[in-house]
Structures are given as C-alpha cells and as structure tokens.
Design a protein around this motif. Structure first.
Motif, PDB file in Angstrom:
ATOM      1  N   GLU A  84       0.823  -1.118   0.077  1.00 20.39           N
ATOM      2  CA  GLU A  84       0.076   0.043  -0.112  1.00 20.39           C
ATOM      3  C   GLU A  84       0.785   1.133  -0.125  1.00 20.39           C
ATOM      4  OE1 GLU A  84      -3.412   1.889   2.611  1.00 20.39           O
ATOM      5  OE2 GLU A  84      -2.749   0.182   3.173  1.00 20.39           O
ATOM      6  N   TRP A  85       0.872   1.969  -1.246  1.00 20.42           N
ATOM      7  CA  TRP A  85       1.908   3.041  -1.224  1.00 20.42           C
ATOM      8  C   TRP A  85       1.371   4.413  -0.964  1.00 20.42           C
ATOM      9  CZ3 TRP A  85       6.803   2.372  -2.816  1.00 20.42           C
ATOM     10  CH2 TRP A  85       7.346   1.086  -3.241  1.00 20.42           C
ATOM     11  N   ARG A  86       2.171   5.160  -0.089  1.00 18.38           N
ATOM     12  CA  ARG A  86       1.541   6.384   0.137  1.00 18.38           C
ATOM     13  C   ARG A  86       2.822   7.456  -0.091  1.00 18.38           C
ATOM     14  NH1 ARG A  86      -0.155   2.663   3.852  1.00 18.38           N
ATOM     15  NH2 ARG A  86      -2.432   3.293   4.662  1.00 18.38           N
ATOM     16  N   PRO A 135      10.564   7.018   5.844  1.00 28.07           N
ATOM     17  CA  PRO A 135      11.767   7.560   5.542  1.00 28.07           C
ATOM     18  C   PRO A 135      11.713   9.139   5.121  1.00 28.07           C
ATOM     19  CG  PRO A 135      11.211   6.340   3.524  1.00 28.07           C
ATOM     20  CD  PRO A 135      10.334   5.979   4.752  1.00 28.07           C
ATOM     21  N   GLU A 136      12.629   9.737   5.816  1.00 27.46           N
ATOM     22  CA  GLU A 136      12.432  11.314   5.608  1.00 27.46           C
ATOM     23  C   GLU A 136      13.672  11.698   4.943  1.00 27.46           C
ATOM     24  OE1 GLU A 136      10.525  13.305   8.971  1.00 27.46           O
ATOM     25  OE2 GLU A 136       8.866  12.579   8.634  1.00 27.46           O
ATOM     26  N   PHE A 137      13.889  12.453   4.110  1.00 33.16           N
ATOM     27  CA  PHE A 137      14.977  13.128   3.437  1.00 33.16           C
ATOM     28  C   PHE A 137      15.004  14.716   3.902  1.00 33.16           C
ATOM     29  CE2 PHE A 137      15.406   8.951   2.076  1.00 33.16           C
ATOM     30  CZ  PHE A 137      16.726   8.441   2.040  1.00 33.16           C
ATOM     31  N   ARG A 138      16.107  15.262   3.955  1.00 31.83           N
ATOM     32  CA  ARG A 138      16.232  16.602   3.812  1.00 31.83           C
ATOM     33  C   ARG A 138      17.582  17.061   2.742  1.00 31.83           C
ATOM     34  NH1 ARG A 138      19.037  18.191   9.603  1.00 31.83           N
ATOM     35  NH2 ARG A 138      21.132  17.255   9.262  1.00 31.83           N
ATOM     36  N   TYR A 139      17.258  18.330   2.315  1.00 36.08           N
ATOM     37  CA  TYR A 139      18.181  18.764   1.411  1.00 36.08           C
ATOM     38  C   TYR A 139      19.669  18.968   2.241  1.00 36.08           C
ATOM     39  CZ  TYR A 139      21.064  22.472  -1.183  1.00 36.08           C
ATOM     40  OH  TYR A 139      21.790  23.307  -1.671  1.00 36.08           O
ATOM     41  N   GLU A 155      14.646  -0.676   2.042  1.00 38.91           N
ATOM     42  CA  GLU A 155      13.256  -0.640   2.311  1.00 38.91           C
ATOM     43  C   GLU A 155      12.302  -0.535   1.159  1.00 38.91           C
ATOM     44  OE1 GLU A 155      13.217   2.647   4.951  1.00 38.91           O
ATOM     45  OE2 GLU A 155      14.689   1.818   6.422  1.00 38.91           O
ATOM     46  N   ASN A 156      11.093  -0.611   1.305  1.00 39.59           N
ATOM     47  CA  ASN A 156      10.219  -0.134   0.226  1.00 39.59           C
ATOM     48  C   ASN A 156       9.871   1.418   0.307  1.00 39.59           C
ATOM     49  OD1 ASN A 156       9.758  -2.854  -0.497  1.00 39.59           O
ATOM     50  ND2 ASN A 156       8.418  -3.157   1.012  1.00 39.59           N
ATOM     51  N   SER A 157      10.892   1.924  -0.521  1.00 38.36           N
ATOM     52  CA  SER A 157      10.768   3.307  -0.711  1.00 38.36           C
ATOM     53  C   SER A 157      11.242   3.530  -2.098  1.00 38.36           C
ATOM     54  CB  SER A 157      11.435   4.174   0.348  1.00 38.36           C
ATOM     55  OG  SER A 157      11.586   5.517   0.190  1.00 38.36           O
ATOM     56  N   TYR A 210       9.837  13.125  -6.233  1.00 37.26           N
ATOM     57  CA  TYR A 210       8.598  12.626  -5.420  1.00 37.26           C
ATOM     58  C   TYR A 210       9.295  11.366  -4.635  1.00 37.26           C
ATOM     59  CZ  TYR A 210       5.555  15.911  -7.761  1.00 37.26           C
ATOM     60  OH  TYR A 210       4.778  16.975  -7.992  1.00 37.26           O
ATOM     61  N   MET A 211       8.790  11.315  -3.339  1.00 40.35           N
ATOM     62  CA  MET A 211       9.352  10.328  -2.725  1.00 40.35           C
ATOM     63  C   MET A 211       8.139   9.243  -2.000  1.00 40.35           C
ATOM     64  SD  MET A 211      12.659  11.402  -1.156  1.00 40.35           S
ATOM     65  CE  MET A 211      13.523   9.654  -0.990  1.00 40.35           C
ATOM     66  N   TYR A 212       7.940   8.060  -2.166  1.00 39.68           N
ATOM     67  CA  TYR A 212       6.903   7.371  -1.781  1.00 39.68           C
ATOM     68  C   TYR A 212       7.418   6.019  -0.565  1.00 39.68           C
ATOM     69  CZ  TYR A 212       4.766   9.787  -5.540  1.00 39.68           C
ATOM     70  OH  TYR A 212       4.497  10.622  -6.631  1.00 39.68           O
ATOM     71  N   TYR A 213       6.780   5.629   0.019  1.00 40.08           N
ATOM     72  CA  TYR A 213       7.047   4.565   0.921  1.00 40.08           C
ATOM     73  C   TYR A 213       5.827   3.529   0.960  1.00 40.08           C
ATOM     74  CZ  TYR A 213       4.201   6.498   4.618  1.00 40.08           C
ATOM     75  OH  TYR A 213       3.192   7.094   5.370  1.00 40.08           O
ATOM     76  N   ALA A 214       5.982   2.241   1.200  1.00 39.17           N
ATOM     77  CA  ALA A 214       5.119   1.534   1.494  1.00 39.17           C
ATOM     78  C   ALA A 214       5.344   0.350   2.774  1.00 39.17           C
ATOM     79  CB  ALA A 214       4.734   0.467   0.355  1.00 39.17           C
TER      80      ALA A 214
END
Length: 511
Positions: free
Chosen positions: A19-21, A90-94, A495-497, A507-511
């Motif tokens: 289930e992707w978000r 997962p969260e990323f930053r510049y 990971e499923n990202s 764009y980045m998605y995770y599941a």
C-alpha cells in the motif's frame, strides 16, 4: 503478462500487495509555473546504505539529500486505516548541491557538449566523506563531499587604549627624543626605525588574531579527478565494480574500464565498432557491473539483447560468455519492431542472480542461469501499441525509461507517461501490478469510463484526465500526456521506498 512465472531467491510464499503512500516532494512547481530546461532531473541514485540520495539535472548540477529519520523508528501513521499497521517512513532533507559539469565546446569536432548529468554512481565512503561519480556525454568526474568545521576570528586581543595609528605602539611619548641607531634617548627601541632586528623579549605591542574552530560546519564538494578523452560517442552508463577500485563507462560502441585512482588512461574491454560503419547494426545502450563478482558485467544493445561477459576469459571481451535475447514471434515483425525492442536500461538484482531490463513497451526479468528467454515479462503500457506511429512522429518512441528492483528482489518498478510509474510483484504466484502517479496523491482511483474511439496524439496531449487510469486497465478512454514522462527512478536498497523524478520535482513514496 506472465509475471507469475518469475522465480526469486526470496521466501516461499508471495508477499502481500504493498500500500503506497506519498512521503515527500522536493522542488514542487506552483500552479502555472514554467519549468526551466536546466532544472529537469536527469539522474537519481541512492547510495549503498540508503542514507543519502543524489540527483543530477540538465543544468549540470548534482543535489544531495540525506536521511533524517531514525532507521529503527517505525511508528503508526495517523492516516492509516489499521492501528496495528506500522511502517517506516523515510524522511530526507536537502544536504548540499554543487555544479558538476559546465557546457563545453569541442573545437576539433565543432561539437557542443551539454552539461546534462547522464548518470550518478556512489562510491565507497571513507573517513566520514562521501564519494561519487557523475558524467555528462563526454567527461566523468570523481567528487568528494565532506563537512568541514568553520574557523572564525573570535578575538583580536588588542588593547584599544594603547593602539596608535595602524597598531604600532611606542614606549615614549616625547617626540624630541633621539632616535639615532634605532634607539630612543632613554635606551628603548624605536619600532618605527629601519632596524628590523627583534628587541630583547620580542614586541610587547604586537597582537595577533585568535582563530578558533566553531561548532558550525560547511559542506564542501571537491572534484578529485576528471576522466576524459576516452569516448568518441555519448556516454550512456557508468557502473562501479564491487572491488571498490574500478568502474566502467559505456558509450554507443565501446565499454572502457577505469581505475578510480588513474584518470589519464583507461582500458577498452568491449568494442563493437565495425571496420566499416555502414555495417553497423546495433549499438550499446547500457552497461552494469555484477554486484558481487568484480570480473562479471553485462551490457545491453539496441536489438534487445543482453550480453554477459567475464573479464577472466579475455582482456578484450570480443566474445560474450552468455547471450540473453527473446526469440521474435513469427509474423509479428513491423517497422517499429527493432525500435521498441531497444533496451534502455538494465539492473542486476542485489544477489546478482537476475537481470532486469526495460525496453519501450515492457520490463523483462532474466535469470543469468537461463539464456533461453526471460523468466517474466511485464507490460508497462501495452495500450499504447496502436499509437506507435504517432509516438514515432513526435520522437516519444525513443524515450529511455529506467528500471529498478527492490532490495529483496520481490518487486520491480519503472516509469511511464503522464508521470506514472508502475510496480510489479515478481514472487511466484503473485500478480501485483500497481500504477501510481508522481503527485501528492499517488494512488489513482479506478473510474469506470465508457469506451471511446481512439484519438490522435495531438488531442491526447492537450487534455490530461486525472483519475481515468486504473491499475491493469486497457487504456480505453484513457488520455495520456506524452509531454510529461517519468524516466528516472530509484528504489531504496533496504526498504520499500521509491524516489522518482517528474520534470524538476523529486517525489518520494513508501509502503
């Protein structure tokens, strides 16, 4: 689609559908904002740990992102339907960016060389510094990125009450005293005389700034090496070897082997250039090192074949150890057959057992132990087949889509038009096929639409009907925007990202 025939080395049972978000977006456009050509993303790559992500664009810039969330954190999300369903978000930053390539002009060949970044590959980190390779059409560069503490002047330790003029101080306040031979009448030294000998005990009035290292750090990117003058044609691939010391670069006709520490020479290991260029029938489209064995690599061709070569067999790999190609179905040949058969990208699975390839219409999964044909074929946008003539006329048929595999090898992904990307399950017995759109609302809802007569490409590109495409649909009544295409994407190594590029947005998605 015969995705159920795929074999993987992972567990016995098929994994449940993901289930992707939506997770994050960088560089999102505002309504009506025009995207500059130089800002369009042209390369994406996670590093081996997945803690850093690099993107390159058509303006020659490389932008780095770093992960900020704790790796072991996996709390429940507020918007989840099931309270017991916990995911890692997962969260990323510049982190930083730097100008990797500049536009050049080859005066000998009267050729403009674009600054566009074609590929980025991460190298092994060392001493807290990150290393990566980036390339445009002709030049490969090796970059070192590290944090350096900022040094500041925090104290000049000057006593302002004694400072005179530019800082020179005297021991006498009487201008009438003798300064002969550099001495005052009272025997003290005259620091303003031409006698440059140091007085006993040094200069009591000489003050130096105190430089200290602050807690602030600045990220510095330095080009360590430049690998150039080795390709007559445009570089389409670079790939690191598992030995951490060598890498390959490939253009249309040659594959060269480099040592990371030597920039002025390379070794040509594959050369498909015929003696007479009129006899040229295929070109190299992509090349990739085996993830485990540093002596094995694969390269794909415009004829839809993949060749596996072993550097232990011969220094010049004129012959391949294995050839992977799908036999042409009788009676299916057309004007577009060779064009759509051209492989635009190949990737090894993490264990090196499988090769994933992307041609214009399909994804194919190959077992390196079975060269009779692919073990699975996944249709990406089969409903575009009747429109191949229109796609040829506007050059869309030559678009080069990338592909990627999940870290556990259970799923594969690739892009399509209208900023869509598709995820397929490859485990035995699974028929998972998910279509997502690169936007803040990635899941497209299934909408029943009546069949409509097919329309021309020009009318399709004018109107983009959001929500008309559903996973597994045949395209009846669907409108696709061929000016928006998702060519570049990368799967997180553990990971499923998924990170994917839509024009200038990441764009980045995770599941």
């Amino acid at each position: 689609m015969n995705g159920g025939d795929a074999a993987t080395s992972q567990g016995s049972g098929p994994p449940p559908p993901l289930e992707w978000r939506f997770s994050q977006v960088f560089g999102e456009r505002t309504a009506g904002e025009e995207v500059q050509e130089v800002d369009i993303i042209s390369a994406i790559e996670f590093n081996k740990s997945g803690d850093h992500l690099a993107t390159g664009d058509r303006g020659g810039r490389v932008v780095l992102f770093e992960r900020t969330d704790a790796k072991d954190h996996g709390g429940s999300r507020r918007d989840l339907e099931r309270a017991d369903y916990a995911v890692k978000h997962p969260e990323f930053r510049y982190k930083t960016e730097f100008q990797s390539h500049e536009p050049e002009f080859d005066y000998l060949k009267s050729l403009e060389i674009e600054e566009k970044i074609n590929k980025i590959r991460w190298c092994q980190p060392a001493n807290g510094a990150l290393f990566l390779l980036s390339t445009n059409d002709k030049t490969i560069k090796f970059w070192k990125v590290q944090e350096k503490k900022i040094k500041k002047v925090c104290d000049m330790n000057v006593d302002p009450s004694k400072a005179v003029g530019n800082g020179c101080l005297t021991s006498s306040s009487s201008p009438s005293q003798s300064v002969a031979n550099g001495l005052y009448a009272d025997g003290t030294h005259n620091y303003l005389s031409n006698d440059f000998s140091f007085p006993p005990g040094g200069f009591p009035s000489l003050h130096l700034p105190v430089v200290v290292t602050s807690q602030e750090a600045s990220i510095v990117a330095r080009c360590r090496r430049v690998y150039t003058h080795a390709h007559d044609y445009h570089i389409n691939s670079i790939s690191n070897s598992s030995d951490g010391e060598t890498f390959i670069s490939a253009d249309d006709l040659r594959v060269n082997l480099w040592n990371l520490g030597i920039s002025n020479q390379s070794f040509n290991i594959v050369d498909v250039k015929p003696a007479n260029m009129e006899d040229l029938t295929e070109v190299i489209t992509s090349a990739e090192f085996h993830p485990i064995h540093c002596n094995v690599l694969a390269y794909s061709s415009s004829k839809g074949s993949i060749r596996l070569i072993d550097l232990r067999q011969s220094a010049l790999c004129d012959t391949h150890s294995k050839l992977f190609e799908e036999p042409e179905a009788p009676g299916s040949r057309s004007f577009f057959t060779e064009i759509i058969a051209s492989i635009s990208d190949i990737k090894f699975s993490k264990d090196g057992r499988y090769i994933l390839s992307r041609d214009y219409m399909t994804l194919k999964l190959w077992d390196i132990n079975m060269d009779s044909g692919p073990v699975a074929t996944y249709q990406v946008h089969e409903h575009l087949r009747p429109k191949l003539c229109d796609l040829y006329e506007n050059d869309s048929i030559f678009d080069k889509f990338e592909c990627c595999l999940s870290g556990d090898g259970s799923r594969v992904a690739t892009g399509s038009y209208s900023n869509l990307f598709r995820v397929f399950g490859v485990a035995p017995g699974i028929t998972e096929a998910t279509t997502l759109e690169a936007s803040k609302n990635p899941m497209r809802r299934q909408v029943q639409t009546p069949s409509r007569p097919s329309r021309s490409l020009s009318s399709i590109t004018r109107v983009v009907r959001r929500g008309s495409e559903s996973p597994g649909s045949d395209g009846n009544g669907n409108s696709f925007d061929f000016t928006t295409k998702l060519l570049h994407l990368a799967w997180h190594p553990t990971e499923n990202s998924v990170a994917c590029a839509a024009a200038n947005s990441l764009y980045m998605y995770y599941a």
